[in-house]
Design a protein around this motif. Structure first.
Motif, PDB file in Angstrom:
ATOM      1  N   ILE A  16       1.156  -0.793  -0.168  1.00  0.00           N
ATOM      2  CA  ILE A  16      -0.129   0.077  -0.314  1.00  0.00           C
ATOM      3  C   ILE A  16       0.616   1.619  -0.041  1.00  0.00           C
ATOM      4  CG2 ILE A  16      -1.679  -1.694   1.220  1.00  0.00           C
ATOM      5  CD1 ILE A  16      -1.631   0.212   4.152  1.00  0.00           C
ATOM      6  N   ALA A  17       2.240   1.537  -0.102  1.00  0.00           N
ATOM      7  CA  ALA A  17       3.052   2.330   0.267  1.00  0.00           C
ATOM      8  C   ALA A  17       3.249   3.588  -0.894  1.00  0.00           C
ATOM      9  CB  ALA A  17       4.322   2.386   0.984  1.00  0.00           C
ATOM     10  N   PRO A  18       3.559   3.077  -2.370  1.00  0.00           N
ATOM     11  CA  PRO A  18       2.878   3.232  -3.241  1.00  0.00           C
ATOM     12  C   PRO A  18       2.061   4.628  -3.184  1.00  0.00           C
ATOM     13  CG  PRO A  18       3.995   1.056  -4.112  1.00  0.00           C
ATOM     14  CD  PRO A  18       3.147   0.889  -2.135  1.00  0.00           C
ATOM     15  N   ASP A  19       1.197   3.517  -2.782  1.00  0.00           N
ATOM     16  CA  ASP A  19      -0.471   4.644  -3.239  1.00  0.00           C
ATOM     17  C   ASP A  19      -0.048   6.035  -3.066  1.00  0.00           C
ATOM     18  OD1 ASP A  19      -2.607   5.429  -3.589  1.00  0.00           O
ATOM     19  OD2 ASP A  19      -4.112   4.739  -1.729  1.00  0.00           O
ATOM     20  N   PRO A  20      -0.698   7.051  -3.931  1.00  0.00           N
ATOM     21  CA  PRO A  20      -0.028   8.671  -3.787  1.00  0.00           C
ATOM     22  C   PRO A  20      -1.492   8.667  -2.054  1.00  0.00           C
ATOM     23  CG  PRO A  20      -1.327   8.032  -6.059  1.00  0.00           C
ATOM     24  CD  PRO A  20      -0.601   6.719  -5.624  1.00  0.00           C
ATOM     25  N   TYR A  21      -2.517   8.190  -2.610  1.00  0.00           N
ATOM     26  CA  TYR A  21      -4.055   8.882  -1.963  1.00  0.00           C
ATOM     27  C   TYR A  21      -3.651   8.170  -0.300  1.00  0.00           C
ATOM     28  CZ  TYR A  21      -5.514   9.974  -6.430  1.00  0.00           C
ATOM     29  OH  TYR A  21      -5.419  10.522  -7.704  1.00  0.00           O
ATOM     30  N   LEU A  22      -2.457   8.089  -0.098  1.00  0.00           N
ATOM     31  CA  LEU A  22      -2.439   7.068   1.060  1.00  0.00           C
ATOM     32  C   LEU A  22      -2.178   8.229   2.683  1.00  0.00           C
ATOM     33  CD1 LEU A  22      -2.986   4.343   3.505  1.00  0.00           C
ATOM     34  CD2 LEU A  22      -0.369   3.874   2.318  1.00  0.00           C
ATOM     35  N   LYS A  23      -3.245   8.551   3.369  1.00  0.00           N
ATOM     36  CA  LYS A  23      -2.060   9.324   4.045  1.00  0.00           C
ATOM     37  C   LYS A  23      -1.170   8.891   5.512  1.00  0.00           C
ATOM     38  CE  LYS A  23      -6.633  12.393   3.860  1.00  0.00           C
ATOM     39  NZ  LYS A  23      -8.057  12.373   4.363  1.00  0.00           N
ATOM     40  N   LEU A  24      -0.413   9.778   6.019  1.00  0.00           N
ATOM     41  CA  LEU A  24       0.695   9.038   6.795  1.00  0.00           C
ATOM     42  C   LEU A  24       0.163   8.954   7.745  1.00  0.00           C
ATOM     43  CD1 LEU A  24       3.851   9.025   7.031  1.00  0.00           C
ATOM     44  CD2 LEU A  24       3.784  11.421   8.434  1.00  0.00           C
ATOM     45  N   GLN A  25      -1.203   9.315   8.393  1.00  0.00           N
ATOM     46  CA  GLN A  25      -1.262   9.403   9.749  1.00  0.00           C
ATOM     47  C   GLN A  25      -2.122   7.216   9.253  1.00  0.00           C
ATOM     48  OE1 GLN A  25      -2.120  11.658   7.730  1.00  0.00           O
ATOM     49  NE2 GLN A  25      -1.690  13.043   9.189  1.00  0.00           N
ATOM     50  N   LYS A  26      -2.864   6.777   8.248  1.00  0.00           N
ATOM     51  CA  LYS A  26      -3.565   5.654   8.330  1.00  0.00           C
ATOM     52  C   LYS A  26      -1.798   4.853   8.621  1.00  0.00           C
ATOM     53  CE  LYS A  26      -7.841   7.182   6.396  1.00  0.00           C
ATOM     54  NZ  LYS A  26      -9.190   5.942   5.860  1.00  0.00           N
ATOM     55  N   PHE A  27      -1.144   5.534   7.620  1.00  0.00           N
ATOM     56  CA  PHE A  27       0.005   4.326   7.499  1.00  0.00           C
ATOM     57  C   PHE A  27       0.700   3.831   9.006  1.00  0.00           C
ATOM     58  CE2 PHE A  27       4.443   3.669   5.685  1.00  0.00           C
ATOM     59  CZ  PHE A  27       4.304   2.521   5.148  1.00  0.00           C
ATOM     60  N   MET A  28       1.241   5.104   9.469  1.00  0.00           N
ATOM     61  CA  MET A  28       1.495   4.599  10.880  1.00  0.00           C
ATOM     62  C   MET A  28       0.492   4.404  11.439  1.00  0.00           C
ATOM     63  SD  MET A  28       3.526   8.513  10.875  1.00  0.00           S
ATOM     64  CE  MET A  28       4.225   8.314  12.555  1.00  0.00           C
ATOM     65  N   ALA A  29      -0.293   4.523  11.412  1.00  0.00           N
ATOM     66  CA  ALA A  29      -1.224   3.957  12.332  1.00  0.00           C
ATOM     67  C   ALA A  29      -1.268   2.455  12.192  1.00  0.00           C
ATOM     68  CB  ALA A  29      -2.294   4.359  12.508  1.00  0.00           C
ATOM     69  N   ILE A  30      -0.800   1.918  11.178  1.00  0.00           N
ATOM     70  CA  ILE A  30      -0.974   0.338  11.159  1.00  0.00           C
ATOM     71  C   ILE A  30      -0.244  -0.174  11.876  1.00  0.00           C
ATOM     72  CG2 ILE A  30      -0.837  -1.497   9.584  1.00  0.00           C
ATOM     73  CD1 ILE A  30      -3.418  -0.627   9.565  1.00  0.00           C
ATOM     74  N   ILE A  31       1.635   0.466  11.506  1.00  0.00           N
ATOM     75  CA  ILE A  31       2.956   0.226  11.958  1.00  0.00           C
ATOM     76  C   ILE A  31       2.506   0.204  13.779  1.00  0.00           C
ATOM     77  CG2 ILE A  31       5.249   0.819  12.161  1.00  0.00           C
ATOM     78  CD1 ILE A  31       4.960   2.217   9.258  1.00  0.00           C
ATOM     79  N   GLU A  32       2.286   1.793  14.036  1.00  0.00           N
ATOM     80  CA  GLU A  32       2.249   1.659  15.403  1.00  0.00           C
ATOM     81  C   GLU A  32       1.494   0.908  15.581  1.00  0.00           C
ATOM     82  OE1 GLU A  32       0.346   5.481  15.760  1.00  0.00           O
ATOM     83  OE2 GLU A  32       2.469   6.621  15.744  1.00  0.00           O
ATOM     84  N   LEU A  33       0.351   0.242  16.120  1.00  0.00           N
ATOM     85  CA  LEU A  33      -0.396  -1.143  16.428  1.00  0.00           C
ATOM     86  C   LEU A  33       0.324  -2.608  16.488  1.00  0.00           C
ATOM     87  CD1 LEU A  33      -3.960  -1.904  14.889  1.00  0.00           C
ATOM     88  CD2 LEU A  33      -3.382  -0.906  17.346  1.00  0.00           C
ATOM     89  N   LEU A  34       1.591  -2.507  15.720  1.00  0.00           N
ATOM     90  CA  LEU A  34       2.521  -3.434  16.046  1.00  0.00           C
ATOM     91  C   LEU A  34       3.398  -4.052  16.934  1.00  0.00           C
ATOM     92  CD1 LEU A  34       3.404  -4.228  12.144  1.00  0.00           C
ATOM     93  CD2 LEU A  34       2.134  -5.709  13.211  1.00  0.00           C
ATOM     94  N   PRO A  35       4.024  -4.797  18.370  1.00  0.00           N
ATOM     95  CA  PRO A  35       4.057  -4.534  19.222  1.00  0.00           C
ATOM     96  C   PRO A  35       6.203  -4.085  18.742  1.00  0.00           C
ATOM     97  CG  PRO A  35       3.593  -6.764  19.390  1.00  0.00           C
ATOM     98  CD  PRO A  35       2.449  -5.926  18.323  1.00  0.00           C
ATOM     99  N   ASP A  36       7.160  -4.330  19.623  1.00  0.00           N
ATOM    100  CA  ASP A  36       8.024  -4.515  19.517  1.00  0.00           C
ATOM    101  C   ASP A  36       8.736  -6.587  18.906  1.00  0.00           C
ATOM    102  OD1 ASP A  36      11.225  -3.647  19.636  1.00  0.00           O
ATOM    103  OD2 ASP A  36      11.176  -4.776  20.752  1.00  0.00           O
TER     104      ASP A  36
END
Length: 608
Positions: free
Chosen positions: A397-417
């Motif tokens: 989904i990263a190449p999507d030009p319409y993907l907002k940074l907040q949504k992209f980061m929200a998925i990453i922040e859900l993953l624990p260390d």
């Protein structure tokens, strides 16, 4: 009495029908004395055979003051004129066949005409009841066929309880069929001792013809009789494939059909079927529901704009088994205009459900004082699989030009260390996003890159990051510093000792903490130690590979040197073969012995 001329003109105007031909055949010398109109279809009949069998017609004729009544209307006759014709055949004593297709209609017609034993022995009601009890209810296939025929006469058939009896018969016969087929196809594995009962019942396909409201009642009855959840899931899957069609197949969103109302009605029917099937999904943990089926239902629910409860239920079921999902399943197209190409919010909720399941499992383990030892514990293994899956999803989904940074980061922040042993996949997704979104500010780039743990990057990823112009400068410097520190610690050999000492010292529980907090802290430290051990193993493997490459290079150079020295010594031997070289050779030999002896003493001293 109807005149003969009127009857003759009526016969000429009507198409050939059973009633007219029967009256001619049985009462050749007696003209018909009554016309019965059923749904606009007139029947010229005789009062006597009808009155002798039908209580309703007898009451109507007895209540009428004019005994010479010649025409009678039967409005809303169940089954229409064709079913009335069969009832008239019975009154005239003409044989006809009762089948699973017409028995429900004939039973309702007999009920309407009140053809009970009070007026005649072995009348039409007891005849149809005998057929239902002795023939239909004993067969699953015939019960399904009768139930399907009840759809057009549901109010009338419900009054005589035909659908209820058919549903109970289907459930009981399915349970019996399951037992018999299971015993006949029982296969015992001599090695493992497990019983294989994998078979798909033949009735699954038959049930797919029933309307959704009746089908729902059948599935509920099957649960009560003990039909296996896997068989119910197979039936639900087949029913969904038979009734739920995509927009390309039935053109639910065709503008012409929407204007006429047909498309909207079709969409409502599809939505009702989908929500009903979701509500029928088994709740038993032993039931295995294919992920492809759940994702297909979820995509259909999104397209049909089904209820929120329906979508949340599907997301919850998917989230509880997210480790079994493939990357293609998560790539759900977004139907909202101006939004990203993929439905990120749905994936976010699925991921939340997954980690809620992990927390519940861990809380149950802590409640019973059980801790899954080892790096490959079931819950941690599932988290690692999901972490790898989400890395691939982020990269897609990263190449999507319409993907907002907040949504992209929200998925990453859900993953624990502990969801990543290495962050190479996450770094790759972040790099793709930075490349596809060059308009990000420096602050946004720093926020995004902070989510990547530089300590978890492999040497290849670290080398790439150090030369990546899209990364913030401080991240490149951090990667270089950590890489140098790793090499220094690895060469010094004290990296693991310092690491363990730091981890152990930091993991000592405080006396002021509660026992539950101490246990949670120890579990967290244990998980971090296992991750560090895994990363150290990967580093050690890299060092061993580099050492092997260096050793092969040194061996190759030493072999070349020996070949060169051997060629020189042969040349000198040929030059001094006839001269005083023998003396010098002996001297060299004595010198060599002295050196050998000296070296031998040095070795002995070093050993002691």
């Amino acid at each position: 009495m109807v005149s003969e001329s009127a009857l003759a003109s009526l016969r000429r105007s009507l198409p050939p029908s059973f009633a007219i031909s029967t009256s001619k055949r049985i009462f050749s010398d007696v003209a018909g004395d009554i016309i019965i109109d059923v749904d606009g279809q007139p029947f010229v009949l005789h009062k006597f055979p009808l009155v002798s069998q039908s209580g309703r017609i007898r009451k109507i004729l007895s209540e009428v003051k004019d005994s010479e009544i010649s025409k009678l209307e039967l409005p809303n006759f169940p089954g229409g004129s064709h079913t009335f014709e069969l009832a008239v055949k019975f009154c005239y004593g003409t044989n006809f066949e009762i089948t699973p297709t017409n028995v429900a209609h004939i039973r309702c017609a007999a009920e309407y005409l009140e053809m009970t034993e009070d007026y005649s022995e072995e009348n039409l009601i007891p005849r149809t009841e005998t057929y239902l009890t002795e023939i239909v209810m004993q067969s699953l296939e015939k019960s399904v066929e009768v139930l399907h025929s009840c759809e057009v006469l549901l109010p009338e058939t419900e009054e005589v309880k035909i659908p209820c009896r058919c549903i109970d018969a289907i459930a009981v016969n399915a349970s019996k069929e399951q037992l018999v087929s299971g015993l006949s196809r029982l296969d015992c594995n001599s090695d493992s001792g497990k019983l294989n009962l994998g078979c798909q019942e033949w009735w699954i396909e038959d049930l797919s013809v029933i309307r959704i409201d009746l089908y729902q009642r059948v599935i509920v009855a099957m649960r009560k009789t003990g039909v296996r959840p896997d068989s119910i899931v197979s039936s639900l899957t087949h029913y969904a494939q038979s009734w739920l069609k995509g927009p390309g197949k039935q053109k639910v969103w065709d503008p012409a059909r929407l204007k006429s109302g047909t498309g909207l009605a079709m969409e409502n029917d599809q939505r009702l079927i989908l929500e009903t099937l979701v509500g029928l999904l088994p709740t038993e943990k032993s039931a295995t529901i294919p992920m492809s089926f759940l994702f297909g239902m979820l995509r259909m629910a999104i397209m049909l704009d089904s209820s929120t409860a329906c979508r949340l239920e599907l997301e919850r079921r998917i989230g509880f088994h997210l480790e079994m999902v493939t990357l293609d399943d998560l790539l759900i197209p977004s139907l909202q205009a101006g939004d990203s190409l993929f439905d990120i919010d749905t994936v976010h909720r699925i991921l939340v459900n997954f980690f809620q399941r992990i927390e519940e499992e861990e809380s149950e383990e802590s409640q019973f004082g059980y801790e899954s030892e080892g790096f490959g514990s079931p819950s941690h293994g599932s988290v690692l699989k999901v972490g790898k899956l989400i890395d691939g999803f982020l990269a897609e989904i990263a190449p999507d030009p319409y993907l907002k940074l907040q949504k992209f980061m929200a998925i990453i922040e859900l993953l624990p260390d502990y969801a990543h042993v290495v962050d190479d996949g996450l770094y790759r997704a972040v790099d793709i996003y930075l490349k596809a979104h060059p308009g990000l500010t420096e602050a946004e780039c720093r926020r995004l890159c902070k989510l990547v743990d530089c300590q978890k990057l492999t040497p290849d990823a670290s080398n790439h990051a150090a030369q990546n112009d899209r990364l913030p400068v401080h991240m490149a410097l951090q990667v270089l510093y950590l890489e140098q520190l790793r090499i220094k610690n690895a060469l010094a050999g004290n990296f693991s000792e310092n690491l363990f000492s730091q981890r152990i010292s930091s993991g000592v529980p405080s006396a002021t903490m509660s026992p539950r907090d101490n246990y949670a802290s120890l579990r967290r430290e244990n998980r971090e130690l296992r991750l560090e051990i895994s990363r150290m193993r990967m580093r050690l493997n890299d060092l061993e590979k580099e050492q092997a490459n260096m050793k092969r290079g040194m061996d190759k150079r030493s072999a070349n040197a020996r070949t060169f020295l051997g060629s020189i010594s042969k040349g000198f031997g040929r030059m001094t073969i006839f001269g005083p070289a023998t003396r010098s050779g002996r001297k060299g030999k004595r010198a060599g012995q002295g050196q050998d002896g000296k070296s031998g003493r040095r070795r002995r001293q070093s050993v002691s």
